[in-house]
Design a protein around this motif. Structure first.
Motif, PDB file in Angstrom:
ATOM      1  N   GLU A  21       7.453 -49.466  11.579  1.00 22.75           N
ATOM      2  CA  GLU A  21       7.672 -49.128  12.978  1.00 22.75           C
ATOM      3  C   GLU A  21       7.612 -47.601  13.144  1.00 22.75           C
ATOM      4  OE1 GLU A  21       8.523 -50.898  15.874  1.00 22.75           O
ATOM      5  OE2 GLU A  21       7.975 -52.723  14.782  1.00 22.75           O
ATOM      6  N   ALA A  22       6.960 -47.159  14.186  1.00 25.36           N
ATOM      7  CA  ALA A  22       6.982 -45.730  14.507  1.00 25.36           C
ATOM      8  C   ALA A  22       8.365 -45.391  15.056  1.00 25.36           C
ATOM      9  CB  ALA A  22       5.906 -45.388  15.525  1.00 25.36           C
ATOM     10  N   SER A  23       8.898 -44.270  14.640  1.00 22.13           N
ATOM     11  CA  SER A  23      10.184 -43.803  15.151  1.00 22.13           C
ATOM     12  C   SER A  23      10.187 -42.284  15.131  1.00 22.13           C
ATOM     13  CB  SER A  23      11.348 -44.365  14.314  1.00 22.13           C
ATOM     14  OG  SER A  23      11.305 -43.874  12.996  1.00 22.13           O
ATOM     15  N   VAL A  24      11.157 -41.717  15.806  1.00 22.43           N
ATOM     16  CA  VAL A  24      11.317 -40.264  15.781  1.00 22.43           C
ATOM     17  C   VAL A  24      11.805 -39.883  14.392  1.00 22.43           C
ATOM     18  CG1 VAL A  24      12.572 -38.284  16.731  1.00 22.43           C
ATOM     19  CG2 VAL A  24      11.826 -40.144  18.239  1.00 22.43           C
ATOM     20  N   ARG A  25      11.104 -38.983  13.749  1.00 22.95           N
ATOM     21  CA  ARG A  25      11.427 -38.524  12.396  1.00 22.95           C
ATOM     22  C   ARG A  25      11.710 -37.027  12.452  1.00 22.95           C
ATOM     23  NH1 ARG A  25      10.287 -42.871   8.620  1.00 22.95           N
ATOM     24  NH2 ARG A  25       9.125 -44.411   9.811  1.00 22.95           N
ATOM     25  N   ILE A  26      12.822 -36.632  11.884  1.00 23.07           N
ATOM     26  CA  ILE A  26      13.219 -35.218  11.868  1.00 23.07           C
ATOM     27  C   ILE A  26      13.683 -34.861  10.462  1.00 23.07           C
ATOM     28  CG2 ILE A  26      14.839 -33.493  12.789  1.00 23.07           C
ATOM     29  CD1 ILE A  26      15.033 -35.246  15.330  1.00 23.07           C
ATOM     30  N   ALA A  27      13.336 -33.668  10.010  1.00 22.10           N
ATOM     31  CA  ALA A  27      13.825 -33.181   8.713  1.00 22.10           C
ATOM     32  C   ALA A  27      14.137 -31.698   8.822  1.00 22.10           C
ATOM     33  CB  ALA A  27      12.785 -33.426   7.622  1.00 22.10           C
ATOM     34  N   ARG A  28      15.163 -31.275   8.056  1.00 18.80           N
ATOM     35  CA  ARG A  28      15.531 -29.864   7.973  1.00 18.80           C
ATOM     36  C   ARG A  28      15.598 -29.466   6.508  1.00 18.80           C
ATOM     37  NH1 ARG A  28      20.300 -27.692   9.610  1.00 18.80           N
ATOM     38  NH2 ARG A  28      21.432 -29.509   8.896  1.00 18.80           N
ATOM     39  N   ALA A  29      14.933 -28.373   6.181  1.00 14.82           N
ATOM     40  CA  ALA A  29      14.952 -27.850   4.814  1.00 14.82           C
ATOM     41  C   ALA A  29      15.464 -26.413   4.837  1.00 14.82           C
ATOM     42  CB  ALA A  29      13.556 -27.913   4.200  1.00 14.82           C
ATOM     43  N   TYR A  30      15.879 -25.949   3.669  1.00  6.48           N
ATOM     44  CA  TYR A  30      16.546 -24.656   3.529  1.00  6.48           C
ATOM     45  C   TYR A  30      16.112 -24.004   2.223  1.00  6.48           C
ATOM     46  CZ  TYR A  30      20.542 -21.486   2.742  1.00  6.48           C
ATOM     47  OH  TYR A  30      21.337 -20.404   2.509  1.00  6.48           O
ATOM     48  N   GLY A  31      16.120 -22.693   2.199  1.00  3.86           N
ATOM     49  CA  GLY A  31      15.884 -21.943   0.974  1.00  3.86           C
ATOM     50  C   GLY A  31      16.344 -20.513   1.159  1.00  3.86           C
ATOM     51  N   GLU A  32      16.449 -19.777   0.053  1.00  4.57           N
ATOM     52  CA  GLU A  32      16.925 -18.398   0.089  1.00  4.57           C
ATOM     53  C   GLU A  32      16.015 -17.494  -0.724  1.00  4.57           C
ATOM     54  OE1 GLU A  32      21.689 -19.518   0.120  1.00  4.57           O
ATOM     55  OE2 GLU A  32      20.734 -18.980  -1.781  1.00  4.57           O
ATOM     56  N   ILE A  33      16.005 -16.225  -0.343  1.00  3.98           N
ATOM     57  CA  ILE A  33      15.334 -15.206  -1.140  1.00  3.98           C
ATOM     58  C   ILE A  33      16.263 -14.004  -1.272  1.00  3.98           C
ATOM     59  CG2 ILE A  33      14.047 -14.282   0.857  1.00  3.98           C
ATOM     60  CD1 ILE A  33      11.730 -13.731  -1.220  1.00  3.98           C
ATOM     61  N   GLN A  34      16.521 -13.636  -2.519  1.00  4.56           N
ATOM     62  CA  GLN A  34      17.351 -12.482  -2.852  1.00  4.56           C
ATOM     63  C   GLN A  34      16.418 -11.306  -3.113  1.00  4.56           C
ATOM     64  OE1 GLN A  34      20.961 -12.567  -3.370  1.00  4.56           O
ATOM     65  NE2 GLN A  34      20.727 -10.351  -3.347  1.00  4.56           N
ATOM     66  N   MET A  35      16.746 -10.152  -2.580  1.00  2.46           N
ATOM     67  CA  MET A  35      15.871  -8.982  -2.709  1.00  2.46           C
ATOM     68  C   MET A  35      16.695  -7.716  -2.899  1.00  2.46           C
ATOM     69  SD  MET A  35      14.936  -8.949   1.328  1.00  2.46           S
ATOM     70  CE  MET A  35      14.811 -10.714   1.277  1.00  2.46           C
ATOM     71  N   ASN A  36      16.005  -6.627  -3.261  1.00  2.00           N
ATOM     72  CA  ASN A  36      16.720  -5.358  -3.403  1.00  2.00           C
ATOM     73  C   ASN A  36      16.988  -4.754  -2.020  1.00  2.00           C
ATOM     74  OD1 ASN A  36      14.447  -3.797  -2.592  1.00  2.00           O
ATOM     75  ND2 ASN A  36      13.765  -3.544  -4.710  1.00  2.00           N
ATOM     76  N   LYS A  37      17.794  -3.728  -2.027  1.00  8.40           N
ATOM     77  CA  LYS A  37      18.231  -3.100  -0.769  1.00  8.40           C
ATOM     78  C   LYS A  37      17.053  -2.505   0.011  1.00  8.40           C
ATOM     79  CE  LYS A  37      21.716  -0.021   1.067  1.00  8.40           C
ATOM     80  NZ  LYS A  37      22.899   0.772   0.795  1.00  8.40           N
ATOM     81  N   GLU A  38      16.117  -1.896  -0.687  1.00 11.34           N
ATOM     82  CA  GLU A  38      14.964  -1.272  -0.035  1.00 11.34           C
ATOM     83  C   GLU A  38      14.144  -2.308   0.748  1.00 11.34           C
ATOM     84  OE1 GLU A  38      10.995   1.364  -1.198  1.00 11.34           O
ATOM     85  OE2 GLU A  38      12.168   0.425  -2.790  1.00 11.34           O
ATOM     86  N   VAL A  39      13.913  -3.464   0.164  1.00 14.72           N
ATOM     87  CA  VAL A  39      13.149  -4.510   0.848  1.00 14.72           C
ATOM     88  C   VAL A  39      13.935  -5.049   2.037  1.00 14.72           C
ATOM     89  CG1 VAL A  39      12.206  -6.848   0.615  1.00 14.72           C
ATOM     90  CG2 VAL A  39      11.785  -5.155  -1.164  1.00 14.72           C
ATOM     91  N   ALA A  40      15.214  -5.312   1.833  1.00 14.91           N
ATOM     92  CA  ALA A  40      16.039  -5.836   2.926  1.00 14.91           C
ATOM     93  C   ALA A  40      16.024  -4.885   4.123  1.00 14.91           C
ATOM     94  CB  ALA A  40      17.462  -6.080   2.439  1.00 14.91           C
ATOM     95  N   GLU A  41      16.197  -3.598   3.865  1.00 15.39           N
ATOM     96  CA  GLU A  41      16.183  -2.616   4.953  1.00 15.39           C
ATOM     97  C   GLU A  41      14.805  -2.523   5.596  1.00 15.39           C
ATOM     98  OE1 GLU A  41      17.840   1.044   3.451  1.00 15.39           O
ATOM     99  OE2 GLU A  41      19.828   0.128   3.219  1.00 15.39           O
ATOM    100  N   GLY A  42      13.753  -2.619   4.786  1.00 19.66           N
ATOM    101  CA  GLY A  42      12.394  -2.593   5.323  1.00 19.66           C
ATOM    102  C   GLY A  42      12.098  -3.773   6.228  1.00 19.66           C
TER     103      GLY A  42
END
Length: 166
Positions: free
Chosen positions: A25-46
């Motif tokens: 049966e066709a139905s409304v399908r929803i998904a949520r995904a998550y992820g993280e990226i850790q970086m140095n201070k220079e990149v974060a500020e940039g």
């Protein structure tokens, strides 16, 4: 138990196959995904100040994530072609140097959109890495996971193994 009942992507002979969803049966399908990226201070500020030489990192990553979600079937061999009715990619600074990405996908169809959400979040994070790698080759992409999915026979799933700040 025969092979096909244990794994839906394997037929009775043990060969890979695309699952037949034509009777679902066709139905409304929803998904949520998550992820993280850790970086140095220079990149974060940039990123925050939009001074990265390659351009507006989060805008490019957002578009890349959406494009990837729409083309998941071309990247993962046994995925179905889906017409997404919605795809959103958003970002949130969890700490000064830790950026999270969220991807929400939605369709009305016979199969779920989990792989599209996961692909979207991964490509958004990889795009950030690509645009900033000249400043930090030690960025780390972590904690990529499915947070939630709804619709279809298997019902509503909410991850209990990973809590995030939303």
């Amino acid at each position: 138990m025969n092979k096909s009942s244990a794994f839906t992507h394997i037929n009775e002979q043990g060969n890979a196959r695309m699952v037949d969803v034509s009777d679902k049966e066709a139905s409304v399908r929803i998904a949520r995904a998550y992820g993280e990226i850790q970086m140095n201070k220079e990149v974060a500020e940039g990123i925050k100040n939009q001074t990265i030489k390659k351009g507006e990192v989060l805008q490019v990553a957002r578009v890349a994530g959406i494009m990837a979600a729409k083309r998941t079937f071309e990247l993962i061999p046994l995925c179905h072609v889906l017409a997404l009715s919605k795809c959103e990619v958003s970002f949130n600074w969890e700490t000064e140097q830790l950026l999270s990405a969220h991807c929400l996908t939605k369709t009305i169809g016979q199969t779920g959109v989990e792989m599209e959400a996961l692909t979207g979040v991964n490509i958004a994070l990889l795009t950030i890495y690509d645009m900033c790698k000249a400043l930090d080759r030690e960025m780390k992409i972590t904690n990529v996971c499915l947070l939630e999915k709804s619709g279809g026979k298997s019902g509503h799933f909410i991850s209990t193994g990973f809590k995030i700040n939303e």
